[in-house]
Design a protein around this motif. Structure first.
Motif, PDB file in Angstrom:
ATOM      1  N   ALA A  43       0.645  -0.828  -0.136  1.00  0.00           N
ATOM      2  CA  ALA A  43       0.131  -0.089  -0.411  1.00  0.00           C
ATOM      3  C   ALA A  43       1.006   1.013  -0.189  1.00  0.00           C
ATOM      4  CB  ALA A  43      -1.096  -0.055   1.357  1.00  0.00           C
ATOM      5  N   SER A  44       1.689   1.722  -1.080  1.00  0.00           N
ATOM      6  CA  SER A  44       2.310   3.026  -0.933  1.00  0.00           C
ATOM      7  C   SER A  44       2.150   3.619  -2.966  1.00  0.00           C
ATOM      8  CB  SER A  44       4.184   2.204  -1.008  1.00  0.00           C
ATOM      9  OG  SER A  44       4.681   1.973  -2.123  1.00  0.00           O
ATOM     10  N   VAL A  45       2.046   4.569  -3.078  1.00  0.00           N
ATOM     11  CA  VAL A  45       2.462   5.185  -4.200  1.00  0.00           C
ATOM     12  C   VAL A  45       3.667   6.015  -3.779  1.00  0.00           C
ATOM     13  CG1 VAL A  45       1.145   7.634  -5.068  1.00  0.00           C
ATOM     14  CG2 VAL A  45      -0.131   5.775  -4.311  1.00  0.00           C
ATOM     15  N   THR A  46       4.333   6.411  -4.840  1.00  0.00           N
ATOM     16  CA  THR A  46       5.850   7.319  -4.713  1.00  0.00           C
ATOM     17  C   THR A  46       5.543   8.199  -5.737  1.00  0.00           C
ATOM     18  OG1 THR A  46       6.978   5.162  -4.316  1.00  0.00           O
ATOM     19  CG2 THR A  46       8.356   7.511  -4.972  1.00  0.00           C
ATOM     20  N   TRP A  47       6.156   9.697  -5.669  1.00  0.00           N
ATOM     21  CA  TRP A  47       6.397  10.469  -6.730  1.00  0.00           C
ATOM     22  C   TRP A  47       7.146  10.861  -6.779  1.00  0.00           C
ATOM     23  CZ3 TRP A  47       2.041  10.321  -3.071  1.00  0.00           C
ATOM     24  CH2 TRP A  47       0.926  10.087  -3.930  1.00  0.00           C
ATOM     25  N   SER A  48       7.480  11.701  -8.097  1.00  0.00           N
ATOM     26  CA  SER A  48       8.554  12.406  -8.310  1.00  0.00           C
ATOM     27  C   SER A  48       8.702  13.543  -7.690  1.00  0.00           C
ATOM     28  CB  SER A  48       9.130  12.591  -9.940  1.00  0.00           C
ATOM     29  OG  SER A  48      10.267  13.464  -9.677  1.00  0.00           O
ATOM     30  N   LEU A  49       9.917  14.344  -7.331  1.00  0.00           N
ATOM     31  CA  LEU A  49       9.669  15.858  -6.501  1.00  0.00           C
ATOM     32  C   LEU A  49       9.863  16.880  -7.485  1.00  0.00           C
ATOM     33  CD1 LEU A  49      10.778  15.006  -2.603  1.00  0.00           C
ATOM     34  CD2 LEU A  49       8.507  15.263  -3.547  1.00  0.00           C
ATOM     35  N   ALA A  50      10.466  16.414  -8.757  1.00  0.00           N
ATOM     36  CA  ALA A  50      10.220  17.244  -9.788  1.00  0.00           C
ATOM     37  C   ALA A  50       9.800  18.411  -9.857  1.00  0.00           C
ATOM     38  CB  ALA A  50      11.146  16.496 -11.229  1.00  0.00           C
ATOM     39  N   ALA A  51       8.245  18.261  -9.803  1.00  0.00           N
ATOM     40  CA  ALA A  51       7.041  19.318  -9.932  1.00  0.00           C
ATOM     41  C   ALA A  51       7.071  20.407  -9.138  1.00  0.00           C
ATOM     42  CB  ALA A  51       5.578  18.872  -9.434  1.00  0.00           C
ATOM     43  N   LEU A  52       8.561  20.550  -7.775  1.00  0.00           N
ATOM     44  CA  LEU A  52       8.572  21.467  -7.014  1.00  0.00           C
ATOM     45  C   LEU A  52       9.545  22.362  -7.686  1.00  0.00           C
ATOM     46  CD1 LEU A  52       7.897  19.430  -3.150  1.00  0.00           C
ATOM     47  CD2 LEU A  52       6.236  20.719  -4.829  1.00  0.00           C
ATOM     48  N   ASP A  53      10.663  21.352  -8.981  1.00  0.00           N
ATOM     49  CA  ASP A  53      11.431  22.162  -9.137  1.00  0.00           C
ATOM     50  C   ASP A  53      11.718  24.077  -9.318  1.00  0.00           C
ATOM     51  OD1 ASP A  53      13.216  19.493  -8.497  1.00  0.00           O
ATOM     52  OD2 ASP A  53      13.836  19.511 -10.484  1.00  0.00           O
ATOM     53  N   ASP A  54      10.447  23.941  -9.640  1.00  0.00           N
ATOM     54  CA  ASP A  54      10.181  25.817 -10.294  1.00  0.00           C
ATOM     55  C   ASP A  54       8.816  26.074  -9.350  1.00  0.00           C
ATOM     56  OD1 ASP A  54       7.856  24.502 -11.090  1.00  0.00           O
ATOM     57  OD2 ASP A  54       7.168  24.848 -12.664  1.00  0.00           O
ATOM     58  N   ASP A  55       9.470  25.651  -7.693  1.00  0.00           N
ATOM     59  CA  ASP A  55       8.777  26.449  -6.710  1.00  0.00           C
ATOM     60  C   ASP A  55       9.397  27.296  -6.018  1.00  0.00           C
ATOM     61  OD1 ASP A  55       6.309  26.787  -5.514  1.00  0.00           O
ATOM     62  OD2 ASP A  55       6.503  24.804  -3.794  1.00  0.00           O
ATOM     63  N   SER A  56       9.645  29.022  -6.571  1.00  0.00           N
ATOM     64  CA  SER A  56      10.746  29.224  -6.262  1.00  0.00           C
ATOM     65  C   SER A  56      10.326  29.871  -4.690  1.00  0.00           C
ATOM     66  CB  SER A  56      11.031  30.575  -6.762  1.00  0.00           C
ATOM     67  OG  SER A  56       9.997  31.348  -7.734  1.00  0.00           O
ATOM     68  N   ASP A  57       9.000  29.966  -4.879  1.00  0.00           N
ATOM     69  CA  ASP A  57       8.183  30.774  -3.283  1.00  0.00           C
ATOM     70  C   ASP A  57       8.065  29.313  -2.152  1.00  0.00           C
ATOM     71  OD1 ASP A  57       6.016  30.073  -4.491  1.00  0.00           O
ATOM     72  OD2 ASP A  57       4.524  31.581  -4.762  1.00  0.00           O
ATOM     73  N   HIS A  58       7.920  28.583  -2.703  1.00  0.00           N
ATOM     74  CA  HIS A  58       7.726  26.927  -1.843  1.00  0.00           C
ATOM     75  C   HIS A  58       6.403  26.723  -1.596  1.00  0.00           C
ATOM     76  CE1 HIS A  58      12.488  26.696  -1.618  1.00  0.00           C
ATOM     77  NE2 HIS A  58      12.454  27.718  -1.220  1.00  0.00           N
ATOM     78  N   GLU A  59       6.109  27.630  -2.333  1.00  0.00           N
ATOM     79  CA  GLU A  59       4.178  27.437  -1.921  1.00  0.00           C
ATOM     80  C   GLU A  59       3.901  26.103  -2.254  1.00  0.00           C
ATOM     81  OE1 GLU A  59       1.305  29.893  -4.110  1.00  0.00           O
ATOM     82  OE2 GLU A  59       2.695  31.763  -3.698  1.00  0.00           O
ATOM     83  N   ARG A  60       4.138  25.368  -3.033  1.00  0.00           N
ATOM     84  CA  ARG A  60       3.185  23.839  -3.825  1.00  0.00           C
ATOM     85  C   ARG A  60       4.344  23.009  -1.578  1.00  0.00           C
ATOM     86  NH1 ARG A  60       4.372  25.237  -9.057  1.00  0.00           N
ATOM     87  NH2 ARG A  60       6.015  24.118  -8.951  1.00  0.00           N
ATOM     88  N   LEU A  61       5.794  23.218  -1.786  1.00  0.00           N
ATOM     89  CA  LEU A  61       6.247  21.975  -1.210  1.00  0.00           C
ATOM     90  C   LEU A  61       5.873  22.693   0.467  1.00  0.00           C
ATOM     91  CD1 LEU A  61       8.424  20.591  -0.037  1.00  0.00           C
ATOM     92  CD2 LEU A  61       9.831  23.149  -0.070  1.00  0.00           C
ATOM     93  N   ASP A  62       5.296  24.249   0.801  1.00  0.00           N
ATOM     94  CA  ASP A  62       4.372  24.085   2.342  1.00  0.00           C
ATOM     95  C   ASP A  62       3.838  23.838   2.106  1.00  0.00           C
ATOM     96  OD1 ASP A  62       6.442  25.384   2.714  1.00  0.00           O
ATOM     97  OD2 ASP A  62       5.183  27.863   2.654  1.00  0.00           O
TER      98      ASP A  62
END
Length: 171
Positions: A43-62
């Protein structure tokens, strides 16, 4: 637990890491030929974190951090504790309901792997997250935790790269 966040003493630190290595077949490596570094649970799902590379203000990361923290807190009992593991560094046991709020200590670590493997684990090792710094990925596991987080994680990170340890095909 007297404090909501406690550092694991050496004997417990070794016991927890030994169990993690055994149960997850942990093979740390910077080589892509060796990834994923764990045997990802059924029961697991793994995502790449590459979508956060252009998140300069860290909104998506937060937002991702909030989703993981809220998901872990919601699917554990009110008296449950979590383990926070930082590979080859200090590890913690903490009460998720007693951290992160106003006047409370911050969560130890982050689900986002910032230079090392960052791992959150329930005491039974059935629920948690595994952040892989060199693959740039985040694996979330445990059915109830996935139910609480996977939709929002997919909105933030896109299509998963693996489900239950198996590569997700491209469409």
């Amino acid at each position: 637990m007297e404090s909501p966040v406690v550092e694991l003493v050496e004997a417990e630190y070794r016991r927890v890491w030994d169990r993690f290595y055994d149960e997850f077949m942990f093979q740390p490596s910077t080589s892509s030929l060796e990834w994923p570094a764990i045997k990802e649970p059924a029961a697991s799902v793994t995502w790449s974190l590459a979508a956060l590379d252009d998140d300069s203000d860290h909104e998506r990361l937060d937002r991702l951090v909030d989703v993981v923290e809220q998901g872990l807190t919601s699917c554990l009992g009110s008296k449950a504790t979590l383990l926070a593991l930082d590979w080859q560094h200090t590890a913690y046991r903490f009460a998720p309901q007693s951290v992160g709020g106003p006047g409370q200590p911050a969560w130890p670590l982050s689900p986002y792997p910032d230079g090392d493997y960052y791992i959150y684990l329930s005491e039974g090792f059935r629920t948690g997250s595994f952040g892989h710094p060199w693959e740039g990925s985040l694996c979330l596991f445990g059915e109830e935790f996935l139910d609480a987080t996977s939709t929002e994680a997919a909105k933030l990170l896109g299509r998963p790269i693996r489900r239950s340890g198996r590569a997700v095909g491209t469409v």
